[in-house]
Enzyme design. Structure first.
Site, PDB file in Angstrom:
ATOM      1  N   TYR A 106       0.857  -1.196   0.000  1.00 51.21           N
ATOM      2  CA  TYR A 106       0.000   0.000   0.000  1.00 51.21           C
ATOM      3  C   TYR A 106       0.888   1.240   0.000  1.00 51.21           C
ATOM      4  O   TYR A 106       1.786   1.373   0.834  1.00 51.21           O
ATOM      5  CB  TYR A 106      -0.912   0.017   1.218  1.00 51.21           C
ATOM      6  CG  TYR A 106      -1.820   1.238   1.265  1.00 51.21           C
ATOM      7  CD1 TYR A 106      -2.899   1.341   0.392  1.00 51.21           C
ATOM      8  CD2 TYR A 106      -1.586   2.269   2.165  1.00 51.21           C
ATOM      9  CE1 TYR A 106      -3.735   2.459   0.415  1.00 51.21           C
ATOM     10  CE2 TYR A 106      -2.418   3.381   2.205  1.00 51.21           C
ATOM     11  CZ  TYR A 106      -3.484   3.473   1.321  1.00 51.21           C
ATOM     12  OH  TYR A 106      -4.307   4.567   1.347  1.00 51.21           O
ATOM     13  N   ASP A 160       9.427   3.520   0.395  1.00 51.21           N
ATOM     14  CA  ASP A 160       8.299   4.196   1.024  1.00 51.21           C
ATOM     15  C   ASP A 160       8.480   4.071   2.534  1.00 51.21           C
ATOM     16  O   ASP A 160       8.178   3.045   3.133  1.00 51.21           O
ATOM     17  CB  ASP A 160       6.992   3.548   0.567  1.00 51.21           C
ATOM     18  CG  ASP A 160       5.758   4.174   1.201  1.00 51.21           C
ATOM     19  OD1 ASP A 160       5.917   4.952   2.172  1.00 51.21           O
ATOM     20  OD2 ASP A 160       4.638   3.876   0.749  1.00 51.21           O
ATOM     21  N   LYS A 198       3.920  11.129   8.206  1.00 49.91           N
ATOM     22  CA  LYS A 198       3.670  10.828   9.613  1.00 49.91           C
ATOM     23  C   LYS A 198       4.636  11.579  10.548  1.00 49.91           C
ATOM     24  O   LYS A 198       4.457  12.764  10.804  1.00 49.91           O
ATOM     25  CB  LYS A 198       3.683   9.317   9.835  1.00 49.91           C
ATOM     26  CG  LYS A 198       2.598   8.604   8.993  1.00 49.91           C
ATOM     27  CD  LYS A 198       2.461   7.154   9.343  1.00 49.91           C
ATOM     28  CE  LYS A 198       1.504   6.427   8.404  1.00 49.91           C
ATOM     29  NZ  LYS A 198       0.095   6.800   8.569  1.00 49.91           N
TER      30      LYS A 198
END
Length: 445
Positions: A142, A234, A263
């Protein structure tokens, strides 16, 4: 627990928001509890119920809900000076300098507004830099809600995984299973001259927590260099959490060409970033020709929050604290699972953790990983531990969501709402919190 206020809010939300939520992972059965406030390592819901929080905003809250004074002061100062300007500020330069000093592969950074925006921009950059169109992603991986990676299928036989995405997007996306070195070689043998980049998480964090097997990342690095493609890590989840300030790439000693962040780098505020080698990142406009822009990019409040969060973490042994608690929690979970559910797998590293409801396990537990699966070939669990997203998909996901998650919630433990999302420890958590969590796991399992 009483949830009358949360239920009332959910009824209202259903009338004005699809599914009553603004992110699909927040939809829990029969309805989500609505949070009123955060308190250190806890959250308090609209009905006054207090939960030990291991969601931590799905990862951004390294320091917890009560920010240290230097972080809080920096945020308040920036907000008081004006919301935003449409012009550069010094604090975004300082945060970019901090990232470049600590992450070995990053020479330049472009800040954006979310992890999704970061990966979208990174894919566009890789295609623009190489002049190629195809990208390789991990099956079940994802990388945000973007058209290029919302695909399903194997190899070059892929299709969109969501309505609304033209099939032409999937034609340019190739998939391989995480940890499958043979599949990586095979896809490059067939399509190597057309592949712009391989995009992967260093550790799968959105589909269980799955470590790389020995040599997998090295294979990705070698094959991309051989074929003139880029390696994109990622690190939206792992960045500044796994491996400390050097991130997961430092922990695994891999040097990607491009890294995406999110984040923690925004200190709990909306953020994304694309970092990497200067000659690549400089292809973004206005220095280069690959278009990338955004009204809120480099927002001064976010930049201040991210910079002071990372400075605080560097100066106050935050990583030692959260990683020690993570080791303690995973070790305790390993003992509980061995006694009550020996087929289950404890996964995670540093301040990340998860119990995966795998369906099979070895008869002999001697010599297995003691605080989270590390994919050791000599571990008796090695053949049973999930190696990729498809393996995680075969776990008892319904049992986790329908029985286990509600049982933990009723004991005052807030976990991510499904079998796939990681859970996190923050600096505000204590040893007593870990013991309380272990008692709850023992009861719920």
């Amino acid at each position: 627990m009483n949830h009358e206020q949360s239920r009332s809010l959910y009824d209202r939300a259903l009338s004005v928001m699809p599914g009553g939520v603004n992110s699909s992972v927040r939809a829990t059965r029969p309805y989500p509890f609505f949070v009123d406030s955060g308190d250190g390592g806890h959250v308090v819901d609209a009905d006054g119920n207090k939960y030990l929080d291991f969601v931590m905003g799905y990862g951004p809250l390294l320091l917890g809900h009560d920010l240290p004074k230097q972080v809080q002061s920096a945020i308040q100062q920036r907000a008081s000076e004006g919301p935003m300007y449409g012009a550069p500020t010094e604090v975004e330069v300082e945060l970019a300098e901090f990232v470049s000093r600590h992450v070995p592969s990053v020479e330049m950074t472009r800040f954006v507004n979310s992890g999704t925006e970061a990966t979208v921009s990174a894919v566009r950059l890789a295609r623009g830099y190489t002049g190629r169109e195809k990208i390789v992603v991990m099956q079940c991986g994802y990388h945000g809600a973007q058209e290029s990676t919302l695909v399903e299928g194997k190899g070059d036989d892929t299709s969109p995984s969501s309505p609304g995405i033209p099939s032409s997007f999937a034609e340019h996306t190739l998939t391989v299973p995480f940890n499958d070195k043979a599949a990586v070689h095979s896809v490059f043998e067939e399509h190597g001259d057309d592949i712009a980049a391989v995009l992967t998480e260093p550790i799968l964090g959105n589909y269980g927590i799955v470590h790389p097997v020995e040599g997998f990342h090295e294979t990705l690095r070698d094959v991309t260099e051989e074929h003139g493609a880029l390696l994109i890590f990622d690190e939206v989840i792992t960045g500044f959490r796994v491996g400390g300030l050097k991130c997961a790439q430092g922990k695994f000693d891999i040097d990607p060409d491009i890294t995406t962040f999110g984040k923690i780098v925004g200190g709990g505020f909306p953020v994304g970033a694309i970092g990497g080698k200067a000659e690549i990142i400089e292809q973004f406009t206005p220095a280069g020709d690959v278009f990338q822009s955004g009204t809120f990019s480099g927002h001064p409040v976010t930049m201040a929050a991210g910079l002071e969060t990372l400075r605080y973490a560097a100066e106050h042994d935050v990583y030692d604290h959260v990683n020690t608690l993570g080791e303690q929690l995973r070790a305790g979970l390993t003992d509980i699972v061995a006694d009550q559910a020996p087929e289950y797998t404890v996964a995670g590293t540093d301040s990340m953790f998860k119990v995966l409801f795998t369906r099979e396990g070895p008869d002999d537990q001697t010599g297995h990983c003691e605080a989270g699966c590390k994919q050791r070939p000599d571990c008796p669990r090695y053949e049973y531990c999930p190696k990729n997203g498809s393996d995680v998909k075969q776990t008892e996901t319904e049992r986790w969501e329908r029985l286990f998650w509600p049982a933990m919630k009723e004991q005052g433990i807030f976990l991510t709402a499904n079998q796939f999302e990681s859970q996190f420890i923050c600096n505000a958590h204590t040893e007593e919190d870990i013991e309380k969590a272990l008692d709850a796991y023992k009861e719920a399992l």
